[in-house]
Design a protein around this motif. Sequence first.
Motif, PDB file in Angstrom:
ATOM      1  N   ALA A 146       0.834  -1.201   0.000  1.00 22.75           N
ATOM      2  CA  ALA A 146       0.000   0.000   0.000  1.00 22.75           C
ATOM      3  C   ALA A 146       0.866   1.248   0.000  1.00 22.75           C
ATOM      4  O   ALA A 146       0.619   2.194  -0.753  1.00 22.75           O
ATOM      5  N   ALA A 147       1.894   1.267   0.840  1.00 25.33           N
ATOM      6  CA  ALA A 147       2.792   2.424   0.876  1.00 25.33           C
ATOM      7  C   ALA A 147       3.454   2.631  -0.484  1.00 25.33           C
ATOM      8  O   ALA A 147       3.533   3.760  -0.992  1.00 25.33           O
ATOM      9  N   GLU A 148       3.925   1.538  -1.085  1.00 23.67           N
ATOM     10  CA  GLU A 148       4.576   1.643  -2.397  1.00 23.67           C
ATOM     11  C   GLU A 148       3.581   2.072  -3.475  1.00 23.67           C
ATOM     12  O   GLU A 148       3.902   2.900  -4.337  1.00 23.67           O
ATOM     13  N   GLY A 149       2.379   1.522  -3.431  1.00 26.00           N
ATOM     14  CA  GLY A 149       1.364   1.886  -4.414  1.00 26.00           C
ATOM     15  C   GLY A 149       0.954   3.335  -4.304  1.00 26.00           C
ATOM     16  O   GLY A 149       0.819   4.036  -5.321  1.00 26.00           O
ATOM     17  N   LEU A 150       0.767   3.802  -3.089  1.00 23.10           N
ATOM     18  CA  LEU A 150       0.398   5.207  -2.887  1.00 23.10           C
ATOM     19  C   LEU A 150       1.486   6.135  -3.415  1.00 23.10           C
ATOM     20  O   LEU A 150       1.188   7.139  -4.075  1.00 23.10           O
ATOM     21  N   ARG A 151       2.736   5.796  -3.157  1.00 22.43           N
ATOM     22  CA  ARG A 151       3.838   6.629  -3.672  1.00 22.43           C
ATOM     23  C   ARG A 151       3.867   6.590  -5.205  1.00 22.43           C
ATOM     24  O   ARG A 151       4.066   7.622  -5.849  1.00 22.43           O
ATOM     25  N   ARG A 152       3.669   5.418  -5.757  1.00 18.59           N
ATOM     26  CA  ARG A 152       3.709   5.262  -7.218  1.00 18.59           C
ATOM     27  C   ARG A 152       2.590   6.070  -7.873  1.00 18.59           C
ATOM     28  O   ARG A 152       2.810   6.783  -8.858  1.00 18.59           O
ATOM     29  N   TRP A 153       1.384   5.969  -7.321  1.00 19.60           N
ATOM     30  CA  TRP A 153       0.244   6.686  -7.895  1.00 19.60           C
ATOM     31  C   TRP A 153       0.389   8.194  -7.723  1.00 19.60           C
ATOM     32  O   TRP A 153       0.056   8.964  -8.617  1.00 19.60           O
ATOM     33  N   HIS A 154       0.899   8.605  -6.581  1.00 16.31           N
ATOM     34  CA  HIS A 154       1.130  10.035  -6.354  1.00 16.31           C
ATOM     35  C   HIS A 154       2.133  10.570  -7.373  1.00 16.31           C
ATOM     36  O   HIS A 154       1.934  11.634  -7.979  1.00 16.31           O
ATOM     37  N   ASP A 155       3.207   9.826  -7.564  1.00 14.44           N
ATOM     38  CA  ASP A 155       4.232  10.254  -8.524  1.00 14.44           C
ATOM     39  C   ASP A 155       3.689  10.280  -9.951  1.00 14.44           C
ATOM     40  O   ASP A 155       4.184  11.044 -10.797  1.00 14.44           O
ATOM     41  N   ALA A 156       2.673   9.474 -10.228  1.00 18.47           N
ATOM     42  CA  ALA A 156       2.064   9.442 -11.551  1.00 18.47           C
ATOM     43  C   ALA A 156       1.019  10.543 -11.734  1.00 18.47           C
ATOM     44  O   ALA A 156       0.413  10.652 -12.806  1.00 18.47           O
ATOM     45  N   GLY A 157       0.813  11.344 -10.703  1.00 16.04           N
ATOM     46  CA  GLY A 157      -0.110  12.466 -10.812  1.00 16.04           C
ATOM     47  C   GLY A 157      -1.553  12.151 -10.482  1.00 16.04           C
ATOM     48  O   GLY A 157      -2.450  12.955 -10.782  1.00 16.04           O
ATOM     49  N   ILE A 158      -1.814  11.006  -9.865  1.00 13.33           N
ATOM     50  CA  ILE A 158      -3.172  10.652  -9.458  1.00 13.33           C
ATOM     51  C   ILE A 158      -3.452  11.258  -8.085  1.00 13.33           C
ATOM     52  O   ILE A 158      -2.661  11.081  -7.150  1.00 13.33           O
ATOM     53  N   ALA A 159      -4.557  11.964  -7.955  1.00 14.71           N
ATOM     54  CA  ALA A 159      -4.923  12.591  -6.682  1.00 14.71           C
ATOM     55  C   ALA A 159      -5.421  11.526  -5.708  1.00 14.71           C
ATOM     56  O   ALA A 159      -6.339  10.765  -6.029  1.00 14.71           O
ATOM     57  N   LEU A 160      -4.812  11.468  -4.544  1.00 16.53           N
ATOM     58  CA  LEU A 160      -5.129  10.441  -3.554  1.00 16.53           C
ATOM     59  C   LEU A 160      -5.911  11.033  -2.382  1.00 16.53           C
ATOM     60  O   LEU A 160      -5.560  12.111  -1.869  1.00 16.53           O
ATOM     61  N   HIS A 161      -6.935  10.318  -1.951  1.00 14.61           N
ATOM     62  CA  HIS A 161      -7.754  10.748  -0.823  1.00 14.61           C
ATOM     63  C   HIS A 161      -8.075   9.548   0.063  1.00 14.61           C
ATOM     64  O   HIS A 161      -8.011   8.400  -0.378  1.00 14.61           O
ATOM     65  N   VAL A 162      -8.432   9.832   1.290  1.00 14.23           N
ATOM     66  CA  VAL A 162      -8.823   8.795   2.250  1.00 14.23           C
ATOM     67  C   VAL A 162     -10.285   9.011   2.621  1.00 14.23           C
ATOM     68  O   VAL A 162     -10.732  10.146   2.775  1.00 14.23           O
ATOM     69  N   TYR A 163     -11.026   7.903   2.770  1.00 15.52           N
ATOM     70  CA  TYR A 163     -12.388   7.958   3.304  1.00 15.52           C
ATOM     71  C   TYR A 163     -12.515   6.827   4.308  1.00 15.52           C
ATOM     72  O   TYR A 163     -12.491   5.655   3.941  1.00 15.52           O
ATOM     73  N   SER A 164     -12.619   7.184   5.583  1.00 17.77           N
ATOM     74  CA  SER A 164     -12.657   6.193   6.649  1.00 17.77           C
ATOM     75  C   SER A 164     -13.669   6.605   7.705  1.00 17.77           C
ATOM     76  O   SER A 164     -13.977   7.789   7.857  1.00 17.77           O
ATOM     77  N   SER A 165     -14.160   5.627   8.445  1.00 21.41           N
ATOM     78  CA  SER A 165     -15.069   5.940   9.550  1.00 21.41           C
ATOM     79  C   SER A 165     -14.324   6.575  10.710  1.00 21.41           C
ATOM     80  O   SER A 165     -14.935   7.230  11.557  1.00 21.41           O
TER      81      SER A 165
END
Length: 227
Positions: free
Chosen positions: A105-124
Amino acid sequence: MRPGAIVTDIEGTTSSIAFVHDVLFPYSRARLERFLTDRPDAAAAIFDAVRAEAGTDLDRQACIALLRQWHDADRKIGPLKQLQGMIWADGYAQGHFTGHVYSDAAEGLRRWHDAGIALHVYSSGSVAAQKLLFGHSDHGDLTPLFAGYFDTAVGGKREARSYRAIADALDRPPAEILFLSDTPEELAAATEAGLAVTLLARDGAPADSRFPIADSFDAIGWQEDRR
């Protein structure tokens, strides 16, 4: 299709359910009354919120008893979430634990961020608690990767209107947003709202054939973008 934005759940998706239930919850439960005793200013505001939620003028001990009851039932109630967040902030600051995040997950989030995908969290969990977990994660401070956070102030996670509200807040067509979760009922609500979804089936968790399924962030969609 490559998403323009990704919204991710936490428990069972980026992070182990066991971390929340076996580390965070017992930590806040054990320190609940002591925290309220040691922090009278914070306690006063929390007690006022408990009384407002209960709709009656409870005394101090009755407020504490109700907070314990909500805690044991894992209720998604504002004053409890606020209190838990403050207790966990102390725990993170004192190094009693770090926020569990799966390596993929940490690696994927970094990869997607570097690719310019906007990342958000939705949690209870509250936005404050989300920031604490990712800010003190096993993989360092991950908060710079995220463009924003949502909690149940936007609505319940099993309600389609919540995902429509998130799409409106992101100012994106729902179809451009990918929602990640381990909970089929949440994915069904997001699908009803028009979002793309993927079910995270980690650690032997049951799959659901209604949704695309991945057992890690490495296996999530649009792999033609991978190098």
